[in-house]
Design a protein around this motif. Structure first.
Motif, PDB file in Angstrom:
ATOM      1  N   THR A  69       0.830  -1.206   0.000  1.00 19.44           N
ATOM      2  CA  THR A  69       0.000   0.000   0.000  1.00 19.44           C
ATOM      3  C   THR A  69       0.862   1.252   0.000  1.00 19.44           C
ATOM      4  N   VAL A  70       1.919   1.224   0.805  1.00 17.95           N
ATOM      5  CA  VAL A  70       2.845   2.366   0.863  1.00 17.95           C
ATOM      6  C   VAL A  70       3.472   2.608  -0.507  1.00 17.95           C
ATOM      7  N   PHE A  71       3.918   1.554  -1.160  1.00 19.90           N
ATOM      8  CA  PHE A  71       4.577   1.694  -2.456  1.00 19.90           C
ATOM      9  C   PHE A  71       3.596   2.170  -3.533  1.00 19.90           C
ATOM     10  N   GLN A  72       2.357   1.793  -3.404  1.00 15.44           N
ATOM     11  CA  GLN A  72       1.347   2.284  -4.354  1.00 15.44           C
ATOM     12  C   GLN A  72       1.147   3.786  -4.197  1.00 15.44           C
ATOM     13  N   GLU A  73       1.146   4.258  -2.957  1.00 11.39           N
ATOM     14  CA  GLU A  73       1.022   5.699  -2.702  1.00 11.39           C
ATOM     15  C   GLU A  73       2.251   6.447  -3.214  1.00 11.39           C
ATOM     16  N   ILE A  74       3.410   5.822  -3.059  1.00 19.69           N
ATOM     17  CA  ILE A  74       4.647   6.440  -3.531  1.00 19.69           C
ATOM     18  C   ILE A  74       4.626   6.586  -5.051  1.00 19.69           C
ATOM     19  N   GLU A  75       4.115   5.561  -5.711  1.00 18.78           N
ATOM     20  CA  GLU A  75       4.035   5.620  -7.171  1.00 18.78           C
ATOM     21  C   GLU A  75       3.150   6.780  -7.617  1.00 18.78           C
ATOM     22  N   LYS A  76       2.051   7.016  -6.898  1.00 16.51           N
ATOM     23  CA  LYS A  76       1.177   8.152  -7.207  1.00 16.51           C
ATOM     24  C   LYS A  76       1.921   9.466  -6.997  1.00 16.51           C
ATOM     25  N   ASP A  77       2.715   9.541  -5.917  1.00 15.40           N
ATOM     26  CA  ASP A  77       3.485  10.751  -5.650  1.00 15.40           C
ATOM     27  C   ASP A  77       4.461  11.044  -6.785  1.00 15.40           C
ATOM     28  N   LEU A  78       5.126  10.000  -7.262  1.00 11.56           N
ATOM     29  CA  LEU A  78       6.114  10.188  -8.319  1.00 11.56           C
ATOM     30  C   LEU A  78       5.460  10.622  -9.628  1.00 11.56           C
ATOM     31  N   LYS A  79       4.299  10.071  -9.911  1.00 12.55           N
ATOM     32  CA  LYS A  79       3.580  10.461 -11.134  1.00 12.55           C
ATOM     33  C   LYS A  79       3.248  11.949 -11.118  1.00 12.55           C
ATOM     34  N   ASN A  80       3.062  12.490  -9.906  1.00 12.31           N
ATOM     35  CA  ASN A  80       2.680  13.899  -9.760  1.00 12.31           C
ATOM     36  C   ASN A  80       3.842  14.777  -9.300  1.00 12.31           C
ATOM     37  N   ASN A  81       5.063  14.242  -9.490  1.00 14.11           N
ATOM     38  CA  ASN A  81       6.288  15.008  -9.191  1.00 14.11           C
ATOM     39  C   ASN A  81       6.417  15.401  -7.725  1.00 14.11           C
ATOM     40  N   ARG A  82       5.806  14.617  -6.831  1.00 20.76           N
ATOM     41  CA  ARG A  82       5.929  14.889  -5.394  1.00 20.76           C
ATOM     42  C   ARG A  82       7.057  14.020  -4.826  1.00 20.76           C
ATOM     43  N   PHE A  83       8.277  14.369  -5.213  1.00 21.46           N
ATOM     44  CA  PHE A  83       9.418  13.507  -4.883  1.00 21.46           C
ATOM     45  C   PHE A  83       9.765  13.512  -3.394  1.00 21.46           C
ATOM     46  N   GLU A  84       9.742  14.689  -2.795  1.00 23.81           N
ATOM     47  CA  GLU A  84      10.055  14.761  -1.369  1.00 23.81           C
ATOM     48  C   GLU A  84       9.022  13.997  -0.547  1.00 23.81           C
ATOM     49  N   LYS A  85       7.771  14.108  -0.947  1.00 21.20           N
ATOM     50  CA  LYS A  85       6.710  13.393  -0.237  1.00 21.20           C
ATOM     51  C   LYS A  85       6.908  11.886  -0.366  1.00 21.20           C
ATOM     52  N   ALA A  86       7.314  11.445  -1.544  1.00 18.27           N
ATOM     53  CA  ALA A  86       7.554  10.018  -1.770  1.00 18.27           C
ATOM     54  C   ALA A  86       8.694   9.523  -0.887  1.00 18.27           C
ATOM     55  N   ILE A  87       9.750  10.312  -0.798  1.00 19.63           N
ATOM     56  CA  ILE A  87      10.901   9.924   0.030  1.00 19.63           C
ATOM     57  C   ILE A  87      10.513   9.890   1.503  1.00 19.63           C
ATOM     58  N   ASN A  88       9.707  10.862   1.940  1.00 14.93           N
ATOM     59  CA  ASN A  88       9.259  10.877   3.336  1.00 14.93           C
ATOM     60  C   ASN A  88       8.394   9.659   3.651  1.00 14.93           C
ATOM     61  N   ARG A  89       7.555   9.258   2.717  1.00 11.28           N
ATOM     62  CA  ARG A  89       6.743   8.042   2.922  1.00 11.28           C
ATOM     63  C   ARG A  89       7.653   6.830   3.110  1.00 11.28           C
ATOM     64  N   LEU A  90       8.675   6.763   2.275  1.00 10.14           N
ATOM     65  CA  LEU A  90       9.609   5.642   2.369  1.00 10.14           C
ATOM     66  C   LEU A  90      10.338   5.637   3.709  1.00 10.14           C
ATOM     67  N   LYS A  91      10.749   6.808   4.160  1.00 10.02           N
ATOM     68  CA  LYS A  91      11.448   6.883   5.442  1.00 10.02           C
ATOM     69  C   LYS A  91      10.520   6.491   6.593  1.00 10.02           C
ATOM     70  N   ASN A  92       9.256   6.863   6.490  1.00 11.45           N
ATOM     71  CA  ASN A  92       8.291   6.458   7.524  1.00 11.45           C
ATOM     72  C   ASN A  92       8.104   4.940   7.535  1.00 11.45           C
ATOM     73  N   ALA A  93       8.297   4.325   6.376  1.00 10.35           N
ATOM     74  CA  ALA A  93       8.129   2.868   6.270  1.00 10.35           C
ATOM     75  C   ALA A  93       9.290   2.100   6.890  1.00 10.35           C
ATOM     76  N   TYR A  94      10.340   2.807   7.318  1.00  8.21           N
ATOM     77  CA  TYR A  94      11.439   2.137   8.022  1.00  8.21           C
ATOM     78  C   TYR A  94      10.923   1.377   9.249  1.00  8.21           C
ATOM     79  N   SER A  95       9.803   1.836   9.799  1.00  8.25           N
ATOM     80  CA  SER A  95       9.265   1.197  10.999  1.00  8.25           C
ATOM     81  C   SER A  95       8.908  -0.272  10.749  1.00  8.25           C
ATOM     82  N   PHE A  96       8.660  -0.635   9.491  1.00  5.28           N
ATOM     83  CA  PHE A  96       8.339  -2.024   9.173  1.00  5.28           C
ATOM     84  C   PHE A  96       9.574  -2.923   9.204  1.00  5.28           C
ATOM     85  N   SER A  97      10.758  -2.318   9.209  1.00  7.12           N
ATOM     86  CA  SER A  97      11.983  -3.112   9.117  1.00  7.12           C
ATOM     87  C   SER A  97      12.210  -3.991  10.346  1.00  7.12           C
TER      88      SER A  97
END
Length: 239
Positions: A53-81
């Motif tokens: 689900t997180v990666f699907q949201e990131i893909e939407k961010d990238l399509k809309n040039n929201r790169f910083e938002k995509a990176i922040n989502r990924l960093k928040n997903a570190y909690s799953f590690s």
């Protein structure tokens, strides 16, 4: 990680409980094995769905040039590690890829070096950065690792061969392409590059289109946006 720890703990307690009731260690061991596998599967699948689900949201961010938002989502997903092995490494690879596509190469390198070896695009980008630095030993070791983990990706063999020809190692480049033609026999672009080198001609890496252009070895055409394609080719892995 926590998934494995929980699976082992619950399974061990259940097995001990069964043993004290039946005094049959065979049934107890069988229960323990079944519970470990079942719990690991279901807990892992639960967190895999969350990551997907997180990666699907990131893909939407990238399509809309929201790169910083995509990176922040990924960093928040570190909690799953803490729940699954290699999640942090996969996230590092994705962050590195996004930064690379923004031409933030120094930042990208830090993440790609801590990335997932099975993310072949991330490995290809890391090898390219080493190539630009003329750190040729690192180029070779990174490409060898990439090919080992993605042996059927024809593009990797062609990319490795390209690096080798630029290093003046044409014979080694031909060896790599021959190896690639056996592992990825349907890659016509790889076969074309192999024939070109055998006949003393230059490889045509542009035939790979987006895969080649997104490495920024050659100048990108104006308006080129490879972000969607990059994530579309990546898969989240539990192991």
């Amino acid at each position: 990680m926590l998934t494995l720890l929980i699976s082992l703990s619950v399974s061990l307690l259940a097995a001990l409980g069964l043993y004290f009731v039946t005094y049959n260690y065979i049934w107890s061991l069988m229960l323990m094995v079944v519970l470990i596998l079942a719990l690991n599967f279901f807990i892992g699948r639960h967190f895999l769905k969350k990551l997907t689900t997180v990666f699907q949201e990131i893909e939407k961010d990238l399509k809309n040039n929201r790169f910083e938002k995509a990176i922040n989502r990924l960093k928040n997903a570190y909690s799953f590690s803490k729940w699954q092995f290699f999640v942090k490494e996969q996230i590092n690879s994705q962050i590195g890829i996004i930064l690379y596509m923004q031409k933030k190469f120094n930042e990208a390198k830090d993440y790609l070096e801590k990335g997932f070896a099975k993310n072949w695009m991330g490995m290809a980008m890391l090898a390219t950065l080493y190539f630009k630095e003329k750190n040729y030993e690192k180029v070779k070791s990174t490409m060898e690792k990439a090919i080992k983990n993605a042996p059927k990706e024809g593009f990797l063999y062609s990319l490795y061969a390209y690096f080798l020809t630029e290093m003046g190692e044409k014979d080694k480049a031909i060896e790599i392409l021959v190896k690639g033609s056996k592992k990825a026999p349907l890659d016509e672009k790889l076969e074309s590059n192999l024939e070109a080198l055998k006949n003393g001609k230059k490889m045509k890496m542009r035939n790979y289109g987006t895969l080649w252009l997104q490495l920024n070895i050659e100048k990108m055409p104006q308006g080129f946006k490879p972000y969607q394609m990059v994530l579309a080719r990546q898969k989240i892995r539990r192991r």
